[in-house]
Design an enzyme around this catalytic site. Structure first.
Site, PDB file in Angstrom:
ATOM      1  N   TYR A 152      12.021   1.910  -3.409  1.00 47.70           N
ATOM      2  CA  TYR A 152      12.974   1.889  -4.518  1.00 47.70           C
ATOM      3  C   TYR A 152      13.990   3.026  -4.471  1.00 47.70           C
ATOM      4  O   TYR A 152      14.801   3.163  -5.381  1.00 47.70           O
ATOM      5  CB  TYR A 152      12.211   1.961  -5.847  1.00 47.70           C
ATOM      6  CG  TYR A 152      11.251   3.125  -5.908  1.00 47.70           C
ATOM      7  CD1 TYR A 152      11.698   4.411  -6.188  1.00 47.70           C
ATOM      8  CD2 TYR A 152       9.899   2.943  -5.671  1.00 47.70           C
ATOM      9  CE1 TYR A 152      10.820   5.482  -6.229  1.00 47.70           C
ATOM     10  CE2 TYR A 152       9.011   3.997  -5.711  1.00 47.70           C
ATOM     11  CZ  TYR A 152       9.482   5.271  -6.002  1.00 47.70           C
ATOM     12  OH  TYR A 152       8.613   6.329  -6.039  1.00 47.70           O
ATOM     13  N   GLY A 153      13.981   3.830  -3.422  1.00 44.70           N
ATOM     14  CA  GLY A 153      14.870   4.989  -3.388  1.00 44.70           C
ATOM     15  C   GLY A 153      15.531   5.193  -2.052  1.00 44.70           C
ATOM     16  O   GLY A 153      16.206   4.313  -1.536  1.00 44.70           O
ATOM     17  N   THR A 154      15.299   6.363  -1.463  1.00 43.27           N
ATOM     18  CA  THR A 154      15.993   6.735  -0.227  1.00 43.27           C
ATOM     19  C   THR A 154      15.522   5.948   0.995  1.00 43.27           C
ATOM     20  O   THR A 154      16.112   6.074   2.058  1.00 43.27           O
ATOM     21  CB  THR A 154      15.858   8.243   0.055  1.00 43.27           C
ATOM     22  OG1 THR A 154      14.488   8.560   0.277  1.00 43.27           O
ATOM     23  CG2 THR A 154      16.419   9.073  -1.095  1.00 43.27           C
ATOM     24  N   LEU A 155      14.498   5.110   0.848  1.00 43.15           N
ATOM     25  CA  LEU A 155      14.054   4.251   1.950  1.00 43.15           C
ATOM     26  C   LEU A 155      14.759   2.898   1.943  1.00 43.15           C
ATOM     27  O   LEU A 155      14.653   2.142   2.907  1.00 43.15           O
ATOM     28  CB  LEU A 155      12.537   4.034   1.892  1.00 43.15           C
ATOM     29  CG  LEU A 155      11.696   5.236   2.313  1.00 43.15           C
ATOM     30  CD1 LEU A 155      10.247   5.061   1.879  1.00 43.15           C
ATOM     31  CD2 LEU A 155      11.783   5.444   3.814  1.00 43.15           C
ATOM     32  N   GLU A 215       6.463  10.893   2.370  1.00 39.42           N
ATOM     33  CA  GLU A 215       6.289  10.963   0.916  1.00 39.42           C
ATOM     34  C   GLU A 215       5.313  12.061   0.476  1.00 39.42           C
ATOM     35  O   GLU A 215       5.047  12.204  -0.711  1.00 39.42           O
ATOM     36  CB  GLU A 215       5.838   9.600   0.374  1.00 39.42           C
ATOM     37  CG  GLU A 215       6.793   8.466   0.685  1.00 39.42           C
ATOM     38  CD  GLU A 215       8.137   8.557  -0.033  1.00 39.42           C
ATOM     39  OE1 GLU A 215       8.442   9.586  -0.664  1.00 39.42           O
ATOM     40  OE2 GLU A 215       8.897   7.577   0.051  1.00 39.42           O
TER      41      GLU A 215
END
Length: 134
Positions: free
Chosen positions: A7-10, A71
């Site tokens: 849901y983010g920088t990936l 992470e």
């Protein structure tokens, strides 16, 4: 292969997407029971009563372990298997409420993009004969 919800920088187009090289993109999905907070350079999802937007990828075992390292599991995030809105069970990385204390929610619960909300579906019509094409 394991489904992994990001849901983010990936996500595609984000700075850490290269960590998913070789993983199959399975589409956009939503995760209920979580809220998405803005931590500046990256977001953090924590358990809550929201619905967040993200992407689903099929990741192999070594790839999952690499993501755990990125992470900082279990110190920064914990990896949880959670049901997505469509019923798919997927791994995702969640933080804890104290880690987001005083932080703003990500607008529309969608990091790096702004979803478009329409009151009615777009009507797609066939072009007149002889117009359009390949």
């Amino acid at each position: 292969m394991d489904p992994v919800f990001v849901y983010g920088t990936l996500k595609r187009g984000q700075v850490n997407h290269h960590w998913l090289r070789g993983a199959a993109f399975l589409g956009r999905r939503r995760l209920g029971g979580a809220c998405l907070y803005d931590l500046g350079p990256y977001p953090m999802a924590v358990p809550g009563d929201g619905l967040i937007h993200g992407e689903l990828f099929a990741v192999d075992g070594p790839g999952l372990l690499r993501l755990d390292g990125l992470e900082d599991v279990p110190l920064l995030y914990q990896r949880h298997r959670r049901p997505l809105a469509d019923g798919t069970l997927a791994w995702t990385y969640l933080g804890q409420a104290p880690q987001v204390a005083g932080r703003a929610l990500v607008p529309f619960a969608d990091w790096g993009s702004t979803p478009v909300f329409l009151s009615e579906p777009i009507a797609h019509q066939d072009p007149p004969d002889g117009v359009g094409g390949g």
